[in-house]
Design an enzyme around this catalytic site. Structure first.
Site, PDB file in Angstrom:
ATOM      1  CB  CYS A  26       0.175   2.835 -17.589  1.00 29.50           C
ATOM      2  SG  CYS A  26       1.940   4.179 -18.585  1.00 29.50           S
TER       3      CYS A  26
ATOM      4  CG  HIS B 180     -18.250   4.945  -8.274  1.00 29.09           C
ATOM      5  ND1 HIS B 180     -17.839   4.689  -9.899  1.00 29.09           N
ATOM      6  CD2 HIS B 180     -17.626   4.015  -7.923  1.00 29.09           C
ATOM      7  CE1 HIS B 180     -16.394   4.417  -9.715  1.00 29.09           C
ATOM      8  NE2 HIS B 180     -16.721   3.758  -8.240  1.00 29.09           N
TER       9      HIS B 180
ATOM     10  CG  ASN C 290     -13.191  -5.264 -13.830  1.00 28.20           C
ATOM     11  OD1 ASN C 290     -12.930  -6.007 -12.955  1.00 28.20           O
ATOM     12  ND2 ASN C 290     -12.466  -4.582 -13.804  1.00 28.20           N
TER      13      ASN C 290
HETATM   14  C1  LIG Z   1     -14.946  -0.227  -9.330  1.00 28.33           C
HETATM   15  C2  LIG Z   1     -14.837  -1.618  -9.349  1.00 28.33           C
HETATM   16  C3  LIG Z   1     -14.138  -2.045  -7.960  1.00 28.33           C
HETATM   17  C4  LIG Z   1     -13.158  -0.796  -6.926  1.00 28.33           C
HETATM   18  O1  LIG Z   1     -14.561  -0.300  -6.640  1.00 28.33           O
HETATM   19  P1  LIG Z   1     -14.345   1.833  -5.992  1.00 28.33           P
HETATM   20  O2  LIG Z   1     -15.477   1.680  -5.606  1.00 28.33           O
HETATM   21  O3  LIG Z   1     -14.455   2.493  -7.236  1.00 28.33           O
HETATM   22  O4  LIG Z   1     -13.428   1.911  -4.984  1.00 28.33           O
HETATM   23  C5  LIG Z   1     -14.211  -2.929  -7.303  1.00 28.33           C
HETATM   24  N1  LIG Z   1     -14.719  -3.847  -7.737  1.00 28.33           N
HETATM   25  C6  LIG Z   1     -14.788  -3.750  -9.108  1.00 28.33           C
HETATM   26  C7  LIG Z   1     -14.397  -5.054 -10.331  1.00 28.33           C
HETATM   27  C8  LIG Z   1     -15.071  -3.097  -9.868  1.00 28.33           C
HETATM   28  O5  LIG Z   1     -15.180  -2.639 -10.880  1.00 28.33           O
END
Ligand SMILES: *Cc1c(COP(=O)(O)O)cnc(C)c1O
Length: 389
Positions: A326, A202, A152
């Site tokens: 943080c 999302h 991410n």
């Molecule tokens: C955003 C994210 C999550 C968490 O997913 P949610 O649907 O927000 O709980 C887990 N792993 C990665 C790599 C993400 O980018």
């Protein structure tokens, strides 16, 4: 005032077509999928149709797909569920050093009790996990290996197929957090040969609070929740029918647009990286130039804090994010960049720009116009930057 959103890896707006698909299941067809009357049956039909559609997208059987509230929940059910189920025979876990907190934290939670042992799989300077190290670490005591498909923060894509083969050799199960890859690259659970896979809605223009977990047929997990018999008792709770329908529509759209979207994002990201590195001294791209999800561009600016850059960009109407967390009042550099061996002074000034379908060349040109001035001004005030010069 500009409104430029460059934080698509955090979340995305919901596609209007997805909302349209969901609306009937929030209004007229509001039934509980467990009810036996016609309202319930309509809901159940929609839920199972959504399951079939998503299963087809990742190439699994509908029976292998479990609806959850998103990536965090899927990751937790996978890690805790497998670890607890196999604890008596295998008590060792391996997770990537650059995993999302939704994988990291449940694994660390287990490791806090003396029932489990945890090893982190190191990465190289570009963020690729070491398959040699996995071969070294995995043993007959390992229950689960968890390595994310795409990161991410940097967008780096791991060679999951190679890693699953190593895990399976010792009889360990393999989970991948594919939250940042599903809907952006082709994801096929047979090709990846994973046993469990997490996805969410999302981050790819679907609704928040929707997601799914693939669990390969025959794999037993200890449930985290207890209640009704929903989702074969692995995730009890009244199903979010509208959410499931929305998630299915989200993936259908992503699948149809994938090639075009990626061409657009590659063009934008190449232009953005080249121009940034050219126009601002002492900055670097974190992560590889290829083998990454093109929408993610992580740049570190030496000698200043990412948080200050974010605030200054926000004043100019640009939304981006820094990977730093943080904790207890102090700003900690991102664990992802630290694991990649990026020096703390550089990692502190890292910014993640994540683009999306609606991002335009103009948006990035404006960002490129205001950034040098912000960086210069912050560096002039930075004792750390000036001392290193
Ligand atoms: C955003 C994210 C999550 C968490 O997913 P949610 O649907 O927000 O709980 C887990 N792993 C990665 C790599 C993400 O980018």
């Amino acid at each position: 005032m500009k409104n430029i959103y460059l934080d698509h890896n955090a979340t995305t707006p919901v596609d209007p077509e997805v909302i349209e698909a969901m609306l009937p299941y929030l209004t007229g067809k509001f039934g509980n999928a467990s009810s036996v009357h016609s309202y319930g049956r309509d809901a159940k039909v929609a839920l199972e149709k959504a399951r079939e559609s998503i299963a087809e997208f990742i190439n699994c059987e509908p029976e292998e797909l479990y609806f959850t509230s998103g990536g965090t929940e899927s990751d937790n059910i996978a890690i805790l569920g497998v670890a607890n189920q196999l604890a008596k025979r295998r008590n060792h876990l391996i997770v990537g050093a650059t995993e999302h907190h939704a994988v990291f934290e449940p694994a660390e939670h287990l490791a806090k009790s003396d029932k489990f042992e945890l090893d982190l799989l190191p990465v190289d300077g570009e963020g690729f996990v070491s398959s040699e190290k996995l071969t070294e670490l995995v043993s007959e005591k390992t229950s689960l290996v968890s390595v994310m498909h795409a990161n991410n923060e940097t967008g780096v894509i791991q060679d999951i197929t190679k890693l699953t083969a190593i895990a399976h050799e010792k009889g360990a199960l393999f989970h991948t957090d594919a939250v940042q890859s599903v809907g952006k690259l082709p994801v096929d659970v047979q090709e990846l040969d994973v046993d469990l896979l997490s996805l969410t809605g999302h981050k790819i223009y679907g609704p928040k609070g929707t997601g799914a977990l693939f669990i390969r047929q025959g794999i037993k997990i200890a449930p985290l929740f207890f209640g009704g018999a929903h989702e074969k008792k692995r995730r009890p709770g009244t199903e979010n029918v509208a959410g499931a329908v929305g998630l299915a529509r989200t993936l259908e759209i992503a699948s149809a647009r994938m090639t075009k979207d990626n061409e657009h994002l590659i063009k934008l990201s190449d232009m953005f990286i080249d121009s940034l590195l050219k126009s601002i001294p002492d900055c670097r791209l974190n992560g590889p130039r290829t083998n990454r999800v093109p929408q993610t561009v992580n740049i570190a600016f030496d000698g200043i804090e990412g948080e200050s850059i974010i605030l200054n960009l926000d004043l100019k109407g640009i939304a981006a994010s820094s990977g730093s967390a943080c904790t207890s009042g102090a700003i900690e550099p991102s664990h992802v960049l630290m694991a990649m061996g990026v020096p703390a002074i550089t990692a502190q000034g890292a910014i993640r720009f994540s683009m999306g379908r609606a991002t335009t060349t103009k948006d990035l040109e404006y960002t490129l116009e205001v950034l040098p001035e912000i960086i210069n001004r912050l560096r002039e005030m930075s004792p750390v930057y000036n001392r290193s010069k």
